[in-house]
Design an enzyme around this catalytic site. Structure first.
Site, PDB file in Angstrom:
ATOM      1  CG  HIS A  93      71.081  43.397  73.803  1.00  0.00           C
ATOM      2  ND1 HIS A  93      70.398  42.941  72.701  1.00  0.00           N
ATOM      3  CD2 HIS A  93      70.322  43.057  74.882  1.00  0.00           C
ATOM      4  CE1 HIS A  93      69.278  42.352  73.100  1.00  0.00           C
ATOM      5  NE2 HIS A  93      69.200  42.408  74.417  1.00  0.00           N
ATOM      6  CG  ASP A 106      53.184  65.369  56.651  1.00  0.00           C
ATOM      7  OD1 ASP A 106      53.447  64.403  57.393  1.00  0.00           O
ATOM      8  OD2 ASP A 106      54.057  66.012  56.035  1.00  0.00           O
ATOM      9  CD1 TRP A 148      69.249  48.556  80.895  1.00  0.00           C
ATOM     10  CD2 TRP A 148      68.177  50.300  79.959  1.00  0.00           C
ATOM     11  NE1 TRP A 148      67.983  48.605  81.417  1.00  0.00           N
ATOM     12  CE2 TRP A 148      67.303  49.670  80.860  1.00  0.00           C
ATOM     13  CE3 TRP A 148      67.717  51.412  79.255  1.00  0.00           C
ATOM     14  CZ2 TRP A 148      66.000  50.111  81.088  1.00  0.00           C
ATOM     15  CZ3 TRP A 148      66.421  51.843  79.481  1.00  0.00           C
ATOM     16  CH2 TRP A 148      65.574  51.203  80.392  1.00  0.00           C
ATOM     17  CB  SER A 185      65.557  62.526  68.307  1.00  0.00           C
ATOM     18  OG  SER A 185      64.672  61.731  67.568  1.00  0.00           O
ATOM     19  CB  SER A 186      62.324  60.959  72.145  1.00  0.00           C
ATOM     20  OG  SER A 186      63.197  59.960  71.708  1.00  0.00           O
ATOM     21  CG  HIS A 229      58.372  51.757  86.057  1.00  0.00           C
ATOM     22  ND1 HIS A 229      58.455  50.389  86.046  1.00  0.00           N
ATOM     23  CD2 HIS A 229      57.066  52.054  85.860  1.00  0.00           C
ATOM     24  CE1 HIS A 229      57.239  49.888  85.891  1.00  0.00           C
ATOM     25  NE2 HIS A 229      56.384  50.877  85.775  1.00  0.00           N
ATOM     26  CD  GLU A 239      61.792  54.574  77.123  1.00  0.00           C
ATOM     27  OE1 GLU A 239      61.352  55.724  77.297  1.00  0.00           O
ATOM     28  OE2 GLU A 239      62.055  54.111  76.001  1.00  0.00           O
ATOM     29  CE1 TYR A 257      52.830  49.726  82.396  1.00  0.00           C
ATOM     30  CE2 TYR A 257      54.637  50.628  83.695  1.00  0.00           C
ATOM     31  CZ  TYR A 257      53.635  49.698  83.522  1.00  0.00           C
ATOM     32  OH  TYR A 257      53.444  48.738  84.462  1.00  0.00           O
ATOM     33  CB  SER A 302      43.186  48.496  71.143  1.00  0.00           C
ATOM     34  OG  SER A 302      43.784  48.313  72.396  1.00  0.00           O
ATOM     35  CG  HIS A 329      59.029  48.926  90.879  1.00  0.00           C
ATOM     36  ND1 HIS A 329      57.782  48.994  90.324  1.00  0.00           N
ATOM     37  CD2 HIS A 329      59.872  49.112  89.849  1.00  0.00           C
ATOM     38  CE1 HIS A 329      57.866  49.207  89.034  1.00  0.00           C
ATOM     39  NE2 HIS A 329      59.136  49.273  88.714  1.00  0.00           N
ATOM     40  CG  HIS A 330      63.328  49.550  88.632  1.00  0.00           C
ATOM     41  ND1 HIS A 330      63.476  48.503  87.755  1.00  0.00           N
ATOM     42  CD2 HIS A 330      62.201  50.202  88.255  1.00  0.00           C
ATOM     43  CE1 HIS A 330      62.485  48.536  86.873  1.00  0.00           C
ATOM     44  NE2 HIS A 330      61.697  49.546  87.157  1.00  0.00           N
ATOM     45  CB  THR A 390      47.924  46.357  83.294  1.00  0.00           C
ATOM     46  OG1 THR A 390      48.709  47.505  83.594  1.00  0.00           O
ATOM     47  CG2 THR A 390      48.586  45.568  82.184  1.00  0.00           C
ATOM     48  CE  LYS A 431      45.894  50.003  78.228  1.00  0.00           C
ATOM     49  NZ  LYS A 431      45.189  50.893  77.321  1.00  0.00           N
ATOM     50  NE  ARG A 469      70.136  42.691  84.960  1.00  0.00           N
ATOM     51  CZ  ARG A 469      69.410  43.811  84.859  1.00  0.00           C
ATOM     52  NH1 ARG A 469      68.701  44.250  85.900  1.00  0.00           N
ATOM     53  NH2 ARG A 469      69.347  44.481  83.725  1.00  0.00           N
TER      54      ARG A 469
END
Ligand code: HEM
Ligand code: CU
Length: 545
Positions: A77, A106, A142, A170-171, A254, A256, A258, A269, A303-304, A329, A332, A451
């Site tokens: 998941h 294109d 994950w 790919s990315s 982390h 990721e 963002y 926006s 921080h993780h 942040t 914005k 968790r």
């Protein structure tokens, strides 16, 4: 109006046959559509896994799934939502829209684009089929922390690693393609400060991916070697360190979030000014704050890891650095609010989803500041408070943002408007269902529910909150169904959109809906961030004369 000369390059013979259209779909926009539809399929799959987990957790001592299956569902998941749904949906929207929004025909490298797409689809198939591996698929979450991930028997974990390696390549290819496209193919007059904010966010998205993805791929390679080649990178008995994995993973992990949230912010926006009938407030601040967020996001990963026993000076550093991200942040958020201030607000479905993003993401950001204070994190780490926090940011931010975008651009993609009543109904189901699912999880966390547990005993408040959360997840499922019904129903009978149904400001609305194969016959000279607004105003003035 300055027209841009377009010449069609000669197509080599090997690309003209029937089979070639599979390698390189005939319409440039087809890649984008395949991305969008496939990510929808993986969202459904990962969503069903979430519902299974929530069904298991609805009551105490339930036996809907076993402990092992719960861990598999949890892992796939999480990984599928991040890598097979959110990233590819962004890539798909970007594929379709970035060329249109900058007035190009294109992406810069169409065949590279097709390769990214195929690698993604292959990665998705590998991840889903890994359920069939002997001993099942990966069960380490994950985040795949060793020793769980390095010790798990069978090949499920190896297939999971393969899948992530594929999506990584790919990315990376996709990121390079976006960067070259945005840097080189902009319409005449479109300087950096006249570029649509969604395109800004896609540029930052691509650079950030390029900076952090290789760390994940390197970590995955070491993990594979530990599993298959007898190395001990993450094994303390052989002189390795499990923390090395955590650093590699979170230096990627982390940023990721963002990577996922910046394009959603870009969508917001675009949507807010159109439905507030006002120019965006603080264009430059919004554009540059994306760059600041991306930069700082690479400095906060530990921080993780507040509970792994790093020296306190590092904990203090990572706490302060994490809180600093709240500044760009917040910038914005205040600029968006200022855009809405005294606007002529129109509450169509895209706007509702955008406002949903704004409210939910802000709450998720605030609980993030709590968790960034490491003494608080020591208390709440690995509890349901964390699950609530990251679903507020990642579901509230990414999914609501992308749904705003999907409702906004759907008429451009398919030429027909979605049904407003169904659109509004889906929003309210999603919004109510979301809060019912995830708000109680804050309380569960404060009450000490960890968790990643697959069951719990009777008594206390856990049961009520868990039941509420499960009911909420089904309400959200219903919301998703209403969105699908809306898309199916209006695909034949919906009102025709015309070029510019929302009176929007950016170039994609200058061409027909859906656009022709070459996107534009001509592109107007871009003299501001709102070329279509300029055009409408000039038309009005010439009418008045
Ligand atoms: C229908 C909406 C969703 C529901 C009901 C849901 C539910 C859940 C549940 C029950 C868990 C496991 C919690 C645990 O046992 O610790 C989980 C974990 C997770 N979810 Fe979701 N989720 C939803 C949407 C999403 C979305 C849209 C994303 C990302 C784009 C996402 C990303 C994750 C991640 C990364 C994890 C952590 C997995 C791990 O601990 O390794 N979820 N979710
Ligand atoms: Cu983080």
């Amino acid at each position: 109006m300055a027209a841009r000369a377009e010449s069609t390059p000669a197509v080599p013979a090997w690309q003209r046959g029937r089979g070639a259209s599979w390698v390189r779909p005939a319409r440039p926009q087809a890649d984008g559509l395949v991305y969008i539809v496939s990510s929808g399929v993986f969202f459904a799959a990962a969503g069903v896994m979430a519902l299974l987990m929530r069904t298991q957790l609805a009551t105490a001592n339930a036996e809907v799934v076993t402990r092992e299956s719960y861990n598999e569902l949890l892992t796939v998941h999480g990984s599928a939502m991040v890598f097979l749904f959110a990233m590819p949906l962004i890539a798909g929207l970007g594929n379709y829209l970035v060329p249109l929004m900058i007035g190009a025909r294109d992406m810069a490298f169409p065949r590279l684009n097709a390769l990214s797409l195929w690698l993604y689809l292959f990665s998705g198939v590998v991840m889903m089929l890994s359920f069939l591996a002997e001993g099942g698929t990966a069960q380490a979450g994950w985040t795949a922390y060793p020793p769980l991930s390095s010790q798990q028997a069978g090949n499920g974990m190896d297939l999971w690693i393969l899948s992530l390696h594929l999506i990584g390549v790919s990315s990376l290819l996709g990121a390079i393609n976006f960067i070259v496209t945005i840097h080189n193919l902009r319409a005449p007059g479109m300087t950096w400060t006249r570029m649509p904010l969604f395109v800004w966010s896609m540029d930052v998205f691509a650079w950030l991916l390029l900076a952090v993805l290789p760390t994940l791929s390197a970590g995955l390679t070491l993990l594979l070697l530990d599993r298959q080649a007898g190395t001990h990178f993450f094994d303390p008995t052989g002189g390795g360190s499990p923390l090395l994995w955590q650093h590699a993973f979170w230096f990627f992990g982390h940023p990721e979030v963002y990577v996922l949230i910046l394009p959603a912010m870009g969508i917001i926006s675009e949507v807010l000014p159109v439905f507030a009938r006002k120019p965006i407030f603080g264009y430059k601040a919004i554009a540059f704050s994306s760059v600041a967020i991306a930069f700082f996001s690479m400095l906060v990963w530990a921080h993780h890891m507040f509970t792994v026993g790093l020296p306190n000076v590092l904990n203090v550093y990572f706490m302060i650095a994490s809180m600093i991200i709240a500044v760009p942040t917040g910038m914005k958020i205040f600029n968006w609010l200022a855009t809405l201030w005294r606007g002529n607000l129109h509450f169509d479905a895209p706007m509702l989803y955008a406002l949903g993003f704004l409210s939910i993401f802000t709450v998720g950001g605030l609980t993030g500041i709590f968790l960034a204070a490491f003494p608080v994190d020591w208390q709440l780490h690995d509890s349901y408070f964390v699950v609530a926090h990251f679903h507020y940011t990642i579901f509230g931010g990414v999914v609501f943002g992308l749904l705003a975008g999907l409702h906004y651009w759907w008429p451009k993609l398919y030429g027909r408007l979605l049904d407003e009543r169904l659109g509004k109904a889906s929003f309210w189901l999603m919004f109510a269902g979301f809060h019912l699912t995830f708000l109680p999880q804050h309380f569960l966390g404060l009450l000490g529910m960890p968790r990643r547990i697959y069951t719990y005993g009777e008594g206390g408040l856990w049961e009520g909150y868990n039941m509420a959360s499960t009911i909420g997840s089904y309400v959200m499922g219903l919301g998703v169904l209403v969105i699908l019904v809306n898309m199916a129903k209006t695909s034949r009978t919906g009102r025709r959109a015309g070029n510019d149904p929302w009176q929007a400001n950016t170039l994609e609305w200058y061409t027909t809906s859906p656009p022709p194969e070459h996107n534009f016959d001509s592109v107007p000279y871009v003299a501001s961030p709102r070329p279509l607004y300029d055009l409408r105003r000039r038309l009005k003035e010439s009418d008045a004369v």
